[in-house]
Motif scaffolding. Structure first.
Motif, PDB file in Angstrom:
ATOM      1  N   GLN A 180      13.406   1.679  -0.161  1.00 60.88           N
ATOM      2  CA  GLN A 180      12.246   0.831   0.095  1.00 60.88           C
ATOM      3  C   GLN A 180      12.506  -0.099   1.283  1.00 60.88           C
ATOM      4  O   GLN A 180      11.621  -0.285   2.140  1.00 60.88           O
ATOM      5  CB  GLN A 180      11.906   0.010  -1.148  1.00 60.88           C
ATOM      6  CG  GLN A 180      10.697  -0.894  -1.008  1.00 60.88           C
ATOM      7  CD  GLN A 180       9.391  -0.135  -0.973  1.00 60.88           C
ATOM      8  OE1 GLN A 180       9.344   1.027  -1.350  1.00 60.88           O
ATOM      9  NE2 GLN A 180       8.341  -0.793  -0.505  1.00 60.88           N
ATOM     10  N   LEU A 208      10.435  -0.314   4.847  1.00 61.68           N
ATOM     11  CA  LEU A 208       9.814  -1.540   5.348  1.00 61.68           C
ATOM     12  C   LEU A 208      10.310  -1.881   6.750  1.00 61.68           C
ATOM     13  O   LEU A 208       9.531  -2.331   7.606  1.00 61.68           O
ATOM     14  CB  LEU A 208      10.099  -2.704   4.398  1.00 61.68           C
ATOM     15  CG  LEU A 208       9.419  -2.618   3.022  1.00 61.68           C
ATOM     16  CD1 LEU A 208       9.873  -3.774   2.145  1.00 61.68           C
ATOM     17  CD2 LEU A 208       7.894  -2.618   3.161  1.00 61.68           C
ATOM     18  N   THR A 258       3.802   9.050   4.420  1.00 62.02           N
ATOM     19  CA  THR A 258       3.713   8.017   3.389  1.00 62.02           C
ATOM     20  C   THR A 258       3.918   8.615   2.006  1.00 62.02           C
ATOM     21  O   THR A 258       4.682   8.081   1.179  1.00 62.02           O
ATOM     22  CB  THR A 258       2.353   7.302   3.450  1.00 62.02           C
ATOM     23  OG1 THR A 258       2.238   6.617   4.693  1.00 62.02           O
ATOM     24  CG2 THR A 258       2.214   6.304   2.313  1.00 62.02           C
ATOM     25  N   ASP A 300      -1.620  -5.541   6.110  1.00 67.01           N
ATOM     26  CA  ASP A 300      -0.967  -5.973   4.877  1.00 67.01           C
ATOM     27  C   ASP A 300      -1.376  -5.106   3.700  1.00 67.01           C
ATOM     28  O   ASP A 300      -0.961  -5.370   2.560  1.00 67.01           O
ATOM     29  CB  ASP A 300      -1.252  -7.453   4.584  1.00 67.01           C
ATOM     30  CG  ASP A 300      -2.735  -7.781   4.592  1.00 67.01           C
ATOM     31  OD1 ASP A 300      -3.561  -6.865   4.762  1.00 67.01           O
ATOM     32  OD2 ASP A 300      -3.066  -8.971   4.451  1.00 67.01           O
ATOM     33  N   LYS A 301      -2.159  -4.060   3.959  1.00 66.50           N
ATOM     34  CA  LYS A 301      -2.565  -3.118   2.919  1.00 66.50           C
ATOM     35  C   LYS A 301      -1.754  -1.832   3.066  1.00 66.50           C
ATOM     36  O   LYS A 301      -1.544  -1.322   4.172  1.00 66.50           O
ATOM     37  CB  LYS A 301      -4.062  -2.816   3.046  1.00 66.50           C
ATOM     38  CG  LYS A 301      -4.638  -1.906   1.962  1.00 66.50           C
ATOM     39  CD  LYS A 301      -4.621  -2.605   0.611  1.00 66.50           C
ATOM     40  CE  LYS A 301      -5.306  -1.747  -0.446  1.00 66.50           C
ATOM     41  NZ  LYS A 301      -6.770  -1.706  -0.266  1.00 66.50           N
ATOM     42  N   SER A 302      -1.318  -1.286   1.955  1.00 66.87           N
ATOM     43  CA  SER A 302      -0.503  -0.079   1.961  1.00 66.87           C
ATOM     44  C   SER A 302      -1.156   1.032   2.776  1.00 66.87           C
ATOM     45  O   SER A 302      -2.359   1.233   2.721  1.00 66.87           O
ATOM     46  CB  SER A 302      -0.292   0.388   0.512  1.00 66.87           C
ATOM     47  OG  SER A 302       0.397   1.610   0.471  1.00 66.87           O
ATOM     48  N   GLN A 303      -0.362   1.751   3.518  1.00 67.36           N
ATOM     49  CA  GLN A 303      -0.723   2.901   4.347  1.00 67.36           C
ATOM     50  C   GLN A 303      -1.335   2.519   5.687  1.00 67.36           C
ATOM     51  O   GLN A 303      -1.269   3.296   6.640  1.00 67.36           O
ATOM     52  CB  GLN A 303      -1.658   3.869   3.616  1.00 67.36           C
ATOM     53  CG  GLN A 303      -1.047   4.488   2.370  1.00 67.36           C
ATOM     54  CD  GLN A 303      -1.934   5.562   1.781  1.00 67.36           C
ATOM     55  OE1 GLN A 303      -2.468   6.384   2.490  1.00 67.36           O
ATOM     56  NE2 GLN A 303      -2.085   5.548   0.466  1.00 67.36           N
ATOM     57  N   ARG A 305       7.073   8.280  -0.764  1.00 73.05           N
ATOM     58  CA  ARG A 305       6.915   7.939  -2.181  1.00 73.05           C
ATOM     59  C   ARG A 305       7.651   8.937  -3.071  1.00 73.05           C
ATOM     60  O   ARG A 305       8.258   8.564  -4.075  1.00 73.05           O
ATOM     61  CB  ARG A 305       5.428   7.898  -2.537  1.00 73.05           C
ATOM     62  CG  ARG A 305       4.676   6.733  -1.901  1.00 73.05           C
ATOM     63  CD  ARG A 305       3.199   6.767  -2.290  1.00 73.05           C
ATOM     64  NE  ARG A 305       2.476   5.651  -1.701  1.00 73.05           N
ATOM     65  CZ  ARG A 305       1.164   5.464  -1.839  1.00 73.05           C
ATOM     66  NH1 ARG A 305       0.458   6.318  -2.566  1.00 73.05           N
ATOM     67  NH2 ARG A 305       0.574   4.431  -1.265  1.00 73.05           N
TER      68      ARG A 305
END
Length: 460
Positions: free
Chosen positions: A79, A83, A60, A125-128, A64
């Motif tokens: 990006q 996804l 992750t 639905d939360k990052s990572q 970035r």
């Protein structure tokens, strides 16, 4: 309903055509407790330990870095590719979860895996979280559902997925070495994050009204500082933990903590672990867990005598979970003849596929079906998880979604005799009106679709 019908539908995940019906339903359920396999063959030998979580977190942050270093014209492309990969990974993990439920010889225990996964809810639905969700349920929840609650609590609450979901990895003690260094450099403080401390007290252990105060929340949040994730660049000097988490003294708030009337010395990561051990056996935790289990198996308004027996057993065994499951199996409140629970979309869909005898239909399309049914897997959108009460699932629009899903599924399923299947699914308990509806159906497929949305199938 007969004991066999109740055992298949209330305690398990529905009827599986290749199974021989048990002679004694209670013995069958208790055998499942003993025979439960945390890492069944359906997992294909995959490992879901700390190394998987660490590599997921590292990837992750590497992504970035690649995105930030790329030119403006390529960032959107990078990006989108990310996804797409996350979505494909998620769909595959959902299919694996469904396959475990469909192929299991211990469906009662699979229901409990899903119960505990929802109790310790995280949301993709939360990052990572999407990259960690498989390691979380398969590697942190499954191994502990047949052990003691304290081990399940620590494995779930301190797993990288939970640390990411509740932003614990960003929490920093206001008097930690890291905070002092930032202050000397004139940089803004990161601050203390209370999310995980609050949810551990409110949702994982004591429950609302369990006797804790706002100061207890803050003290637990201070004790939890230092708990972060392996794979984060700034934590390369942190002490690795077995589940992929890490403890970093640099950001830990020093000092003794006092929670629920007890003091805990500053012993690094052991401080938070000691607090969790005590919370796990607190009388309020016993009552809270007992109530949730009774609600899940004996009705939206859990019978108080059953709650009392479960709570007493929890205290007497210090949270030995198989002992609680045995109480549930022996409880007369769980064996009443009328249906006591409205099935959530997940268990209804699993029951539908088990009945068809075509487990292969739980492929990569299963995640799409769950979205259409309004219960995307691992995406409750709240740390409280999915609600376990009928009002959340029995609205007209939700029923219509199931009717449409049943019609689509029945069109893809080839059955020789829907009437015989209906009798096998609900031995001795199929209503005359449901059987009459199936008899009048224009085809086996239509009869199967009608069976799937019958009152017997909608409830357990």
């Amino acid at each position: 309903m007969t004991p066999i019908s109740i055992a298949l539908n209330r305690f398990g995940l529905g009827y599986r055509r290749e199974d021989a019906l048990p002679n004694d339903a209670k013995i069958w359920l208790k055998q499942q407790i003993a025979a439960y396999e945390p890492a069944p063959s359906a997992l294909g030998g995959r490992s879901f330990g700390g190394a998987d979580a660490r590599s997921a977190v590292a990837e992750t942050f590497a992504f970035r870095g690649r995105r930030d270093e790329a030119g403006t014209d390529r960032r959107a492309e990078i990006q989108q590719a990310r996804l797409k990969n996350l979505r494909n990974s998620y769909i595959g993990e959902v299919a694996l979860r469904a396959r475990l439920a469909l192929e299991s010889d211990t469906p009662f225990m699979e229901r409990l895996v899903h119960f505990w996964s929802n109790h310790f809810a995280v949301s993709v639905d939360k990052s990572q979280v999407p990259t960690l969700i498989g390691a979380y349920e398969f590697g942190a929840i499954r191994p502990h559902v047949a052990g003691h609650f304290r081990d399940l609590l620590k494995a779930a609450s301190l797993h990288p997925a939970m640390l990411a979901y509740l932003d614990q990895f960003q929490s920093q003690g206001p008097d930690s070495p890291a905070a002092k260094a930032r202050q000397q450099r004139g940089r803004p403080m990161r601050g203390l994050n209370e999310n995980l401390g609050r949810e551990i007290l409110e949702l994982h252990t004591l429950g609302v009204g369990g006797g804790y105060t706002q100061e207890d929340v803050k003290e637990l949040a201070r004790a939890l500082t230092g708990w972060t994730m392996q794979g984060i660049p700034y934590a390369d000097k942190a002490r690795p933990q077995a589940n992929g988490a890490a403890f970093f003294d640099w950001i830990h708030q020093p000092g003794t903590r006092r929670i629920m009337g007890r003091s805990y010395a500053d012993e690094g990561e052991r401080q938070a672990l000691a607090i969790l051990d005590d919370l796990a056996v607190h009388p309020s935790t016993a009552r809270f867990i007992a109530t949730k289990l009774a609600r899940h198996f004996a009705g939206d308004t859990p019978p108080q005598p059953l709650v009392d027996r479960l709570a007493d057993t929890f205290r007497e065994t210090e949270g030995h979970l198989p002992s609680l499951y045995t109480v549930l199996v022996d409880a007369p409140e769980c064996w009443v003849s009328q249906p006591v629970k409205f099935r959530q979309p997940w268990e209804w869909a699993i029951g539908m596929i088990r009945a068809s005898g075509q487990a292969g239909q739980a492929d990569r399309q299963f995640a799409i079906m769950m979205r259409a049914l309004g219960q995307e897997v691992w995406q409750p959108g709240s740390p409280a998880g999915w609600d376990d009460r009928e009002a959340s699932w029995a609205a007209p629009n939700a029923i219509l979604r199931r009717v449409e899903a049943a019609e689509r599924f029945a069109e893809q399923t080839r059955l020789e005799d829907t009437r015989a299947l209906a009798e096998a699914m609900f031995p001795g308990s199929l209503s005359e009106s449901t059987m009459q509806t199936i008899r009048w159906a224009e085809s086996n497929e239509m009869g199967f679709a009608l069976l799937l949305v019958s009152p017997e199938m909608m409830r357990r």
